[in-house]
Design an enzyme around this catalytic site. Structure first.
Site, short mmCIF file in Angstrom:
data_model
loop_
_atom_site.label_atom_id
_atom_site.label_comp_id
_atom_site.label_asym_id
_atom_site.label_seq_id
_atom_site.Cartn_x
_atom_site.Cartn_y
_atom_site.Cartn_z
N HIS A 234 6.58 26.74 12.30
CA HIS A 234 5.00 26.74 12.81
C HIS A 234 5.08 27.14 14.29
O HIS A 234 4.77 26.18 15.34
CB HIS A 234 4.34 25.42 12.30
CG HIS A 234 2.81 25.82 12.60
ND1 HIS A 234 2.11 26.13 13.97
CD2 HIS A 234 1.92 25.33 11.87
CE1 HIS A 234 0.79 26.37 13.49
NE2 HIS A 234 0.55 25.58 12.38
N GLU B 91 4.23 32.36 12.50
CA GLU B 91 4.86 31.21 11.48
C GLU B 91 5.66 32.17 10.68
O GLU B 91 5.22 32.75 9.57
CB GLU B 91 3.67 30.33 11.11
CG GLU B 91 2.81 29.90 12.21
CD GLU B 91 1.74 29.01 11.56
OE1 GLU B 91 2.13 28.18 10.44
OE2 GLU B 91 0.48 29.01 11.81
C1 BG6 Z 1 -1.86 27.10 10.70
C2 BG6 Z 1 -2.97 27.04 9.66
O1 BG6 Z 1 -0.58 27.16 10.24
O2 BG6 Z 1 -1.94 25.51 11.13
C3 BG6 Z 1 -4.34 26.91 10.03
O3 BG6 Z 1 -2.88 28.33 9.04
C4 BG6 Z 1 -4.33 25.25 11.06
O4 BG6 Z 1 -5.28 26.66 9.01
C5 BG6 Z 1 -3.09 25.48 11.94
O5 BG6 Z 1 -5.47 24.94 11.57
C6 BG6 Z 1 -3.06 23.91 12.64
O6 BG6 Z 1 -2.81 22.92 11.53
P1 BG6 Z 1 -2.84 21.47 12.18
O7 BG6 Z 1 -2.57 20.49 10.86
O8 BG6 Z 1 -1.50 21.55 13.18
O9 BG6 Z 1 -3.98 21.10 12.88
#
Ligand code: BG6
Length: 308
Positions: free
Chosen positions: A177, A280
């Site tokens: 990510h 990502e």
């Molecule tokens: C992204 C998702 O990968 O991560 C989003 O597509 C999400 O929908 C974002 O809001 C952040 O996620 P988190 O759980 O780290 O707040």
């Protein structure tokens, strides 16, 4: 429920076991979490043992490649906002276990240091492992090992290998990510996903087609599928492009929370959406991996930069 790691987590002990003078050292990082610092003639990278999480990638003389929120929380049990969280074994909400927290558990557990070594005398490589334990069993009933190999050459290479240690197959989704640091979201574009299909997470997973290069004018949360292509993040403000190559992935998630969602996240500054974008390398949406007993699968990305 607590889990003890198989290898020590104190930086002094880690240096004694794995330190490589000048190339790899272990330190107390933000929030007192142990981190590995890898350095070579091109760049430096810092990796938190908690989460197996790359926190920074700094090619010499350049702006940081990765973005981390000034409000990031460095506490066990919480996800770190920025860098490269490891999303595994489910991306977003778990379909099978909807009460589980989003994006899996790998980013919220302390990994084991398996090895830290030099390849060809100049390329530092860190190998971390995460094995199933009481916490993972309380959320997901499978035995597995994750191996994360981070290699710093003239690129940053990240390989996430999942191994099924059960007697039955299991399915998972995943993502590296990656949060990228940009001069201003209004001055960037993403190439490599033109004419590709995506699921719009902000529009009921509607299937849509990306016509040209991606630019950003509002909240964006798209899962591109059926794509193995390299993405290029063009940043005219910083005068560089970030090249994101990948293997073992047919999905790419592109995310910027924009104004309202930034305000709703406690670990994200209200104005910070200007300076980041997530691209990502994923196995997400329809890109679900099924692993047979004893099977393994690798999700890999290579991140590098070029002047424009
Ligand atoms: C992204 C998702 O990968 O991560 C989003 O597509 C999400 O929908 C974002 O809001 C952040 O996620 P988190 O759980 O780290 O707040």
């Amino acid at each position: 429920m607590s889990v003890t790691t198989l290898t020590p987590t104190h930086p002094d002990e880690l240096n004694e076991l794995f330190g490589q003078t000048g190339f790899i050292r272990f330190e107390e990082g933000p929030g007192g979490l142990p981190v590995a610092c890898l350095k070579n003639g091109h760049a430096e990278t810092m990796v938190s043992i908690y989460g197996g999480h790359v926190l920074s990638y700094l090619p010499d003389g350049e702006e940081p490649v990765l973005w981390v929120s000034e409000k990031a929380q460095y506490e066990t049990g919480k996800a770190i906002r920025g860098g490269i969280p490891i999303i595994w074994p489910w991306f977003g909400a778990s379909k099978r276990y909807p009460k589980n927290p989003s994006h899996g558990f790998a980013r919220k557990l302390t990994w084991d240091v398996h090895s830290a070594r030099l390849i060809d005398n100049t390329v530092p490589q860190l190998h971390l492992d995460l094995q199933d334990n009481d916490i993972t069993h309380s959320l997901w009933p499978h035995s597995f090992r994750l191996e994360l190999v981070i290699t710093l050459s003239d690129k940053l290479d990240i390989e996430l290998r999942a191994i099924n240690l059960c007697k039955n197959p299991f399915d998972y989704t995943a993502a590296l990510h990656s949060y990228f640091n940009v001069s201003d979201i209004k001055h960037v574009s993403v190439l490599g996903l033109e004419r590709r299909s995506y699921l719009d997470q902000l529009d009921n997973m509607e299937r849509k087609i990306q016509e040209g290069p991606i630019t950003f004018t509002s909240e964006t949360d798209n899962i591109f599928y059926d794509t193995r292509d390299t993405c290029r993040l063009i940043d005219t403000g910083f005068g560089r492009e970030i090249v994101i190559e990948k293997h073992g992935s047919t999905s790419t998630v592109v995310w910027n929370p924009w104004i309202d969602k930034s305000k709703r996240m406690s670990d994200f500054g209200d104005e910070e959406y200007h300076n980041m974008v997530c691209i990502e390398t994923a196995n997400a949406g329809p890109d679900v991996i099924t692993l047979n007993p004893g099977g393994h699968y690798e999700l890999c990305t290579s991140i590098s930069t070029k002047p424009l």
